[in-house]
Enzyme design. Structure first.
Site, short mmCIF file in Angstrom:
data_model
loop_
_atom_site.label_atom_id
_atom_site.label_comp_id
_atom_site.label_asym_id
_atom_site.label_seq_id
_atom_site.Cartn_x
_atom_site.Cartn_y
_atom_site.Cartn_z
N GLN A 48 -1.17 2.66 -5.51
CA GLN A 48 -2.63 3.11 -5.47
C GLN A 48 -3.48 2.77 -6.59
OE1 GLN A 48 -2.77 7.07 -3.97
NE2 GLN A 48 -3.23 6.37 -1.95
N ASP B 117 -4.71 -0.81 -6.47
CA ASP B 117 -5.31 -1.24 -5.33
C ASP B 117 -6.63 -2.06 -5.34
OD1 ASP B 117 -5.69 -2.32 -2.97
OD2 ASP B 117 -5.12 -0.11 -2.08
N SER C 276 -8.88 -1.42 -2.50
CA SER C 276 -9.63 -0.09 -2.31
C SER C 276 -10.66 0.19 -3.34
CB SER C 276 -8.49 1.05 -2.85
OG SER C 276 -7.54 1.22 -1.73
N TYR D 33 -2.41 0.41 8.43
CA TYR D 33 -3.45 -0.59 8.68
C TYR D 33 -3.48 -0.51 10.19
CZ TYR D 33 -3.70 -3.10 4.27
OH TYR D 33 -3.73 -3.48 3.14
N ARG E 164 0.86 -1.48 0.09
CA ARG E 164 -0.06 0.07 0.05
C ARG E 164 0.95 1.29 0.08
NH1 ARG E 164 -5.88 -1.26 2.74
NH2 ARG E 164 -6.50 -1.08 0.56
P1 NAD Z 1 -9.21 -2.24 6.08
O1 NAD Z 1 -10.25 -2.76 5.45
O2 NAD Z 1 -8.08 -3.14 6.68
O3 NAD Z 1 -10.00 -1.78 7.69
C1 NAD Z 1 -10.97 -0.86 7.85
C2 NAD Z 1 -10.84 0.02 8.86
O4 NAD Z 1 -11.09 -0.77 10.14
C3 NAD Z 1 -9.58 0.73 9.02
O5 NAD Z 1 -9.68 2.02 8.92
C4 NAD Z 1 -8.87 0.18 10.39
O6 NAD Z 1 -8.23 1.16 11.24
C5 NAD Z 1 -10.52 0.06 11.08
N1 NAD Z 1 -10.22 -0.77 12.22
C6 NAD Z 1 -9.59 -1.87 12.40
N2 NAD Z 1 -9.72 -2.28 13.59
C7 NAD Z 1 -10.57 -1.38 14.43
C8 NAD Z 1 -11.20 -1.38 15.66
N3 NAD Z 1 -10.67 -2.38 16.56
N4 NAD Z 1 -11.99 -0.50 16.05
C9 NAD Z 1 -12.28 0.40 15.17
N5 NAD Z 1 -11.79 0.50 13.82
C10 NAD Z 1 -10.96 -0.30 13.52
O7 NAD Z 1 -8.57 -0.95 5.94
P2 NAD Z 1 -8.42 -0.28 4.38
O8 NAD Z 1 -9.98 0.53 3.91
O9 NAD Z 1 -8.17 -1.31 3.26
O10 NAD Z 1 -7.42 0.77 4.57
C11 NAD Z 1 -6.46 1.11 5.66
C12 NAD Z 1 -5.45 2.16 5.37
O11 NAD Z 1 -4.89 1.93 4.22
C13 NAD Z 1 -6.09 3.52 5.18
O12 NAD Z 1 -5.38 4.51 5.85
C14 NAD Z 1 -5.88 3.69 3.87
O13 NAD Z 1 -5.98 5.32 3.46
C15 NAD Z 1 -4.72 3.30 3.40
N6 NAD Z 1 -4.66 2.64 2.14
C16 NAD Z 1 -3.55 3.00 1.50
C17 NAD Z 1 -3.59 2.78 -0.20
C18 NAD Z 1 -2.41 3.25 -0.75
O14 NAD Z 1 -1.40 3.88 -0.40
N7 NAD Z 1 -2.04 2.31 -1.87
C19 NAD Z 1 -4.46 2.18 -0.51
C20 NAD Z 1 -5.58 1.69 0.16
C21 NAD Z 1 -5.79 2.15 1.31
#
Ligand code: NAD
Length: 374
Positions: free
Chosen positions: A125, A128, A131, A226, A120
């Site tokens: 991006q 991905d 996402s 994450y 990530r």
């Molecule tokens: P995910 O599907 O793994 O999790 C969803 C959300 O659940 C996350 O925000 C996580 O913090 C939250 N979570 C986990 N445990 C929790 C708890 N106990 N209580 C409350 N919330 C909880 O996450 P995602 O949507 O795949 O993305 C995670 C991060 O990665 C984000 O910051 C996103 O911006 C980043 N991201 C980066 C890229 C990239 O740079 N290529 C691409 C996608 C996402």
């Protein structure tokens, strides 16, 4: 290098590449073979693939005739059986969880890339798929909730009186959660959001949601953006806060996940049973155990007047745009390896290395290697 597009089976309605992706590959001098009927469940005909420059074949011909086989779901035993070690596979293998499948793919000797473990980083991006599919999930979850709720989402001032807006609680503010927030706001709902990562607070407020702070979360900077597992003390405090806010909510959208682990349990049975009748819970984390204790994966049922929908795969219900986004991610990834000059795997590229599950009988991805003993 010929690229082969395989038709999905079972309940899957998406296809890994739409004709626009085929056209872009053909422009790069890459021939594309497409299995007959590959796009029909996404409302795309064989004729459209042919117009984009592809040729149409039976499944076995595509598998045996291509150097890189592209699909969404893991290959069947029959498909793997047709592959030879010099071939490449690009799909979604869920390798952090499905270790038996990884072993089967490694044993086949092929080179396999799994788009769900792409690093990530900013550069990755545009590739991905997690996402992309989370965007579809967050959007569809809210529309499904609005459709199920016995109330309006927006506030209305009518001659028949004032209707209050729906109160939405979102657990987890990753890509799906933020999309659910944006969609709920567009429909006029009032939204509160929980997450353990403080970094998302600004995004939540920027999208018009209220971030609920619970003190003492473990927010691990080294976890690559994450979430990580939380302490028992924090979990208890969080459960109480979620309980208090859930009782005031009409809709709860659960999106919290921890990669490769069971989803955190955030919504306890006693909280659900104390919610207002008519409320709706959509659990997008259902496939990894669910955030709600009463979730049944891929089932919709009612308890005490509360509807609980466990579904992590809303993307299947929006196959055209889900396939469009998936295909764009596939194309951007393939462009790291294909060019008008030919096909080359650059093993020094962190995206390629981080996404590669198997090559010549070995596991390549460090994340997968750390979990599986061959
Ligand atoms: P995910 O599907 O793994 O999790 C969803 C959300 O659940 C996350 O925000 C996580 O913090 C939250 N979570 C986990 N445990 C929790 C708890 N106990 N209580 C409350 N919330 C909880 O996450 P995602 O949507 O795949 O993305 C995670 C991060 O990665 C984000 O910051 C996103 O911006 C980043 N991201 C980066 C890229 C990239 O740079 N290529 C691409 C996608 C996402």
């Amino acid at each position: 290098m010929v690229i082969g597009l395989i038709k999905e089976s079972g309940k899957e309605r998406r296809v890994a590449m739409l004709p626009e992706v085929v056209a872009a590959l053909v422009k790069l001098n890459v021939p594309v073979m497409v299995e007959k009927g590959a796009g029909e469940r996404s409302f795309v005909s064989d004729e459209e693939y042919v117009a984009a420059g592809a040729t149409i074949h039976a499944k076995k011909e595509v598998v045996e005739g291509s150097g890189m086989i592209v699909k969404i779901n893991p290959p069947s035993d029959e498909e793997t059986g047709w592959m030879k070690p010099e071939q490449n596979l690009l799909c979604v293998l869920n390798p952090l969880v499905d270790h038996a499948l990884v072993k089967r793919i490694v044993a086949a000797g092929i080179t396999a890339f799994s788009l769900d473990i792409i690093p990530r980083t900013s550069r990755a991006q545009a590739m991905d798929i997690l996402s992309s599919m989370a965007t579809v999930n967050g959007y569809k979850a809210v529309l499904t909730a609005a459709n199920t709720l016995p109330k309006f989402f927006p506030m209305f001032m009518t001659a028949a009186g004032t209707i209050s807006p729906a109160k939405v609680l979102i657990l987890g503010a990753g890509v799906a959660g933020l999309q659910a927030l944006a969609t709920s706001r567009k429909l006029g709902g009032v939204v509160e959001v929980f997450d353990v990562r403080a970094a998302v607070k600004e995004e939540v407020t920027g999208l018009g949601g209220k971030f609920i702070d619970v003190e003492g979360a473990t927010d691990e900077k080294s976890a690559g953006g994450y979430a990580v597992e939380q302490t028992e003390e924090f979990k208890n405090r969080q459960a109480q806060a979620i309980h208090d806010h859930a009782l005031k909510s009409d809709v709860i959208i659960c999106t919290a996940q921890i990669p490769g682990k069971k989803a955190p349990l955030l919504l306890k049975k006693e909280t659900v049973l104390a919610m207002k009748p008519g409320s709706v819970i959509i659990d997008l984390a259902a496939s990894s155990g669910g955030n709600c204790e009463l979730t049944k994966d891929l089932e919709t049922y009612e308890i005490n007047g509360i509807t609980i929908i466990g579904n992590s795969f809303f993307a299947i219900d929006m196959p055209y745009d889900a396939s469009k986004m998936f295909g764009k991610n596939v194309l951007n990834f393939l462009k790291l390896m294909v060019s008008p000059e030919g096909f080359r795997i650059n093993w020094d590229d962190d995206i390629i290395k981080g996404t590669c599950v198997a090559h010549k009988g070995e596991i390549i991805s460090e994340r997968v290697k750390a979990l599986i003993q061959l």
